[in-house]
Design a protein around this motif. Structure first.
Motif, PDB file in Angstrom:
ATOM      1  N   GLY A 124       0.830  -1.201   0.000  1.00 53.84           N
ATOM      2  CA  GLY A 124       0.000   0.000   0.000  1.00 53.84           C
ATOM      3  C   GLY A 124       0.861   1.247   0.000  1.00 53.84           C
ATOM      4  N   CYS A 125       0.569   2.172  -0.904  1.00 53.92           N
ATOM      5  CA  CYS A 125       1.384   3.378  -1.072  1.00 53.92           C
ATOM      6  C   CYS A 125       0.496   4.613  -1.040  1.00 53.92           C
ATOM      7  CB  CYS A 125       2.132   3.356  -2.402  1.00 53.92           C
ATOM      8  SG  CYS A 125       3.016   1.825  -2.735  1.00 53.92           S
ATOM      9  N   CYS A 126       1.139   5.780  -0.869  1.00 53.17           N
ATOM     10  CA  CYS A 126       0.384   7.027  -0.886  1.00 53.17           C
ATOM     11  C   CYS A 126       1.294   8.183  -1.283  1.00 53.17           C
ATOM     12  CB  CYS A 126      -0.267   7.305   0.462  1.00 53.17           C
ATOM     13  SG  CYS A 126       0.897   7.704   1.785  1.00 53.17           S
ATOM     14  N   PRO A 127       0.713   9.289  -1.764  1.00 50.64           N
ATOM     15  CA  PRO A 127       1.512  10.483  -2.072  1.00 50.64           C
ATOM     16  C   PRO A 127       1.934  11.215  -0.809  1.00 50.64           C
ATOM     17  CG  PRO A 127      -0.811  10.887  -2.532  1.00 50.64           C
ATOM     18  CD  PRO A 127      -0.697   9.444  -2.160  1.00 50.64           C
ATOM     19  N   ALA A 128       2.834  12.161  -0.966  1.00 53.16           N
ATOM     20  CA  ALA A 128       3.378  12.894   0.183  1.00 53.16           C
ATOM     21  C   ALA A 128       2.315  13.689   0.921  1.00 53.16           C
ATOM     22  CB  ALA A 128       4.496  13.824  -0.284  1.00 53.16           C
ATOM     23  N   ASP A 129       1.242  14.119   0.201  1.00 50.91           N
ATOM     24  CA  ASP A 129       0.208  14.939   0.830  1.00 50.91           C
ATOM     25  C   ASP A 129      -1.053  14.146   1.170  1.00 50.91           C
ATOM     26  OD1 ASP A 129      -0.326  14.578  -1.859  1.00 50.91           O
ATOM     27  OD2 ASP A 129      -1.035  16.612  -2.220  1.00 50.91           O
ATOM     28  N   ALA A 130      -0.923  12.842   1.345  1.00 54.28           N
ATOM     29  CA  ALA A 130      -2.058  12.026   1.799  1.00 54.28           C
ATOM     30  C   ALA A 130      -2.435  12.423   3.220  1.00 54.28           C
ATOM     31  CB  ALA A 130      -1.703  10.545   1.741  1.00 54.28           C
ATOM     32  N   VAL A 131      -3.634  12.031   3.642  1.00 55.88           N
ATOM     33  CA  VAL A 131      -4.065  12.342   5.004  1.00 55.88           C
ATOM     34  C   VAL A 131      -3.207  11.535   5.990  1.00 55.88           C
ATOM     35  CG1 VAL A 131      -6.422  12.860   4.284  1.00 55.88           C
ATOM     36  CG2 VAL A 131      -5.848  10.545   5.041  1.00 55.88           C
ATOM     37  N   PRO A 132      -3.043  12.011   7.228  1.00 57.15           N
ATOM     38  CA  PRO A 132      -2.136  11.356   8.176  1.00 57.15           C
ATOM     39  C   PRO A 132      -2.419   9.881   8.418  1.00 57.15           C
ATOM     40  CG  PRO A 132      -2.748  13.542   8.974  1.00 57.15           C
ATOM     41  CD  PRO A 132      -3.587  13.284   7.760  1.00 57.15           C
ATOM     42  N   GLN A 133      -3.712   9.497   8.475  1.00 59.26           N
ATOM     43  CA  GLN A 133      -4.026   8.096   8.748  1.00 59.26           C
ATOM     44  C   GLN A 133      -3.488   7.181   7.656  1.00 59.26           C
ATOM     45  OE1 GLN A 133      -6.147  10.799   8.705  1.00 59.26           O
ATOM     46  NE2 GLN A 133      -8.108  10.191   9.575  1.00 59.26           N
ATOM     47  N   VAL A 134      -3.587   7.634   6.424  1.00 55.95           N
ATOM     48  CA  VAL A 134      -3.111   6.834   5.294  1.00 55.95           C
ATOM     49  C   VAL A 134      -1.583   6.775   5.280  1.00 55.95           C
ATOM     50  CG1 VAL A 134      -2.987   6.742   2.761  1.00 55.95           C
ATOM     51  CG2 VAL A 134      -5.167   7.199   3.891  1.00 55.95           C
ATOM     52  N   LYS A 135      -0.936   7.902   5.552  1.00 56.23           N
ATOM     53  CA  LYS A 135       0.530   7.924   5.584  1.00 56.23           C
ATOM     54  C   LYS A 135       1.070   6.994   6.666  1.00 56.23           C
ATOM     55  CE  LYS A 135       2.560  11.990   4.918  1.00 56.23           C
ATOM     56  NZ  LYS A 135       2.850  13.439   5.015  1.00 56.23           N
ATOM     57  N   ALA A 136       0.347   6.927   7.787  1.00 53.91           N
ATOM     58  CA  ALA A 136       0.787   6.055   8.879  1.00 53.91           C
ATOM     59  C   ALA A 136       0.666   4.581   8.510  1.00 53.91           C
ATOM     60  CB  ALA A 136      -0.028   6.344  10.133  1.00 53.91           C
ATOM     61  N   ALA A 137      -0.333   4.245   7.685  1.00 54.98           N
ATOM     62  CA  ALA A 137      -0.581   2.843   7.330  1.00 54.98           C
ATOM     63  C   ALA A 137       0.213   2.384   6.107  1.00 54.98           C
ATOM     64  CB  ALA A 137      -2.079   2.637   7.068  1.00 54.98           C
ATOM     65  N   ALA A 138       0.591   3.313   5.244  1.00 59.01           N
ATOM     66  CA  ALA A 138       1.253   2.953   3.986  1.00 59.01           C
ATOM     67  C   ALA A 138       2.638   2.363   4.217  1.00 59.01           C
ATOM     68  CB  ALA A 138       1.352   4.187   3.094  1.00 59.01           C
ATOM     69  N   LYS A 139       3.015   1.411   3.371  1.00 60.87           N
ATOM     70  CA  LYS A 139       4.362   0.870   3.414  1.00 60.87           C
ATOM     71  C   LYS A 139       5.342   1.751   2.650  1.00 60.87           C
ATOM     72  CE  LYS A 139       3.261  -3.986   4.225  1.00 60.87           C
ATOM     73  NZ  LYS A 139       3.322  -5.358   3.687  1.00 60.87           N
ATOM     74  N   TYR A 140       4.812   2.586   1.768  1.00 61.46           N
ATOM     75  CA  TYR A 140       5.688   3.533   1.067  1.00 61.46           C
ATOM     76  C   TYR A 140       4.969   4.871   0.928  1.00 61.46           C
ATOM     77  CZ  TYR A 140       8.720   5.716  -2.343  1.00 61.46           C
ATOM     78  OH  TYR A 140       9.567   6.595  -2.970  1.00 61.46           O
TER      79      TYR A 140
END
Length: 394
Positions: free
Chosen positions: A353-369
């Motif tokens: 699971g990945c996300c961009p630099a400006d994703a919401v905090p919950q997603v950034k915390a869960a993402a592997k990249y």
């Protein structure tokens, strides 16, 4: 010419040779050097050191990674005088400025490893604004400050009889020491890293940590792992068979643009299209799963020649499980890119699971990249290139 200047000395006493001590799987210096090299506004990255061992490690970055962003690196000498315990960072900057030509300089400090290229690019965007002479990175702290006033203590930044709630409290800005931008002319004139009309670039609050003591190492290392630093080495899946992404906030910047006639417009990034073509050549399924159902998205998917398009999708997790059954693919072989809370379940469910630099905090915390790029700025291409180095070339 814009250059980055990273001064690192070998004489740290609290943590010996801390600038090359491993953190999150790499030498400390690696992370800020990487951010500077990835910044599109920086032409060259100078690492100044008095230590032969640090020089060896820094020069090894380019040798290990081959061609690409690391070609920006130049390792230069730093005199013993400028590397002395009592010498200021400005001493090293002025020594460098006297020997090398450039227009603007960004001082990057190796003890702030959570710096990203997107932060530096945000700083340069401010620096280019009118009436701006310098930019420094800060974090917003929402703490109640006091000072001693004779025999009593008095509050500095709030009224004790009207204590604000934290979410309603503006707080104050604090330097996090990650970077400072100024011109060579002002550096030489004022003998200081910042001067004149100064603006601040606000970074995430947890970047306030600097690596000065052993306990800091434990805290920052844990934060970096949680944010996905080193994920390309540590958490890559063993195989990739399907690559899926959300649309708005990933393929686009999430903005909603309208013409004077009321037509809806979106900004996509052409680099992502080339990234998808790499996946097609490898026989990997590609697709977009989005809650929206608009013609603009459909046309973009068709132009990209993607295999899968699921518009108006309210339950992305169920949709992806069904796709895996349909194509006989395991969830562990799926890459998914998302940016908001409706992507969270999928981010946690798939293999990568990945996300961009400006994703919401919950997603950034869960993402592997967590990508260095923001939504609409080539996030998909960045992630595909990471995969290509580790998986797709096998």
């Amino acid at each position: 010419m814009n250059i980055a200047f990273i001064p690192v000395r070998g004489g740290s006493k609290s943590i010996p040779l801390k600038n090359i001590k491993p953190i999150c799987g790499r030498p400390l210096l690696y992370w800020t050097a990487k951010a500077a090299c990835e910044c599109k506004d920086i032409d060259l990255v100078y690492i100044a050191t008095d230590s032969p061992k640090i020089r060896e490690v820094a020069e090894g970055f380019r040798q290990e990674a081959g061609e690409g962003i690391w070609e920006k690196i130049r390792v230069v000498d730093r005199s013993g005088q400028s590397a002395d315990d009592r010498a200021s960072t400005e001493t090293a900057m002025l020594e460098f400025a006297g020997a090398y030509g450039f227009d603007n300089i960004v001082l990057v400090q190796a003890t702030s490893p959570m710096l990203r290229a997107s932060d530096l690019e945000g700083g340069f965007a401010l620096f280019r604004q009118p009436d701006t002479d310098s930019v420094l990175s800060v974090v917003r702290q929402r703490r109640f400050l006091w000072r001693e006033d004779g025999r009593t203590a008095v509050p500095v930044n709030y009224d004790v009889f009207h204590r604000p709630r934290r979410q309603e409290f503006d707080g104050y800005l604090m330097e996090n020491g990650a970077f400072y931008i100024t011109s060579k002319e002002n550096l030489l004139t004022y003998q200081n890293r910042i001067s004149g009309n100064i603006k601040t670039y606000e970074m995430e609050e947890d970047t306030a940590y600097e690596l000065d003591e052993p306990d800091d190492w434990v805290i920052v290392g844990a934060l970096m792992e949680r944010k996905g630093f080193g994920a390309e080495e540590r958490d890559m899946p063993s195989g990739v068979k399907m690559f899926l992404t959300d649309c708005d906030g990933c393929l686009t910047d999430g903005g909603m643009y309208y013409s004077e006639h009321g037509d809806e417009l979106k900004k996509f990034n052409t680099k992502d299209g080339m990234g998808f073509s790499f996946l097609r050549e490898k026989g990997i399924l590609t697709g977009v799963i989005t809650g929206e159902d608009v013609e603009l998205n459909r046309r973009r998917v068709e132009k990209l020649k993607l295999d899968i398009y699921k518009p108006g999708c309210r339950d992305k997790a169920s949709a992806i499980k069904e796709l895996c059954r349909q194509y006989r693919i395991g969830l562990e072989d799926v890459v998914y890119v998302g940016d908001d809370v409706n992507d969270l379940e999928v981010i946690q469910m798939v293999g990568f699971g990945c996300c961009p630099a400006d994703a919401v905090p919950q997603v950034k915390a869960a993402a592997k990249y967590v990508a260095a790029a923001k939504g609409g700025e080539g996030v998909i291409r960045e992630i595909i290139e990471r995969l290509d180095k580790k998986i797709l070339t096998n």
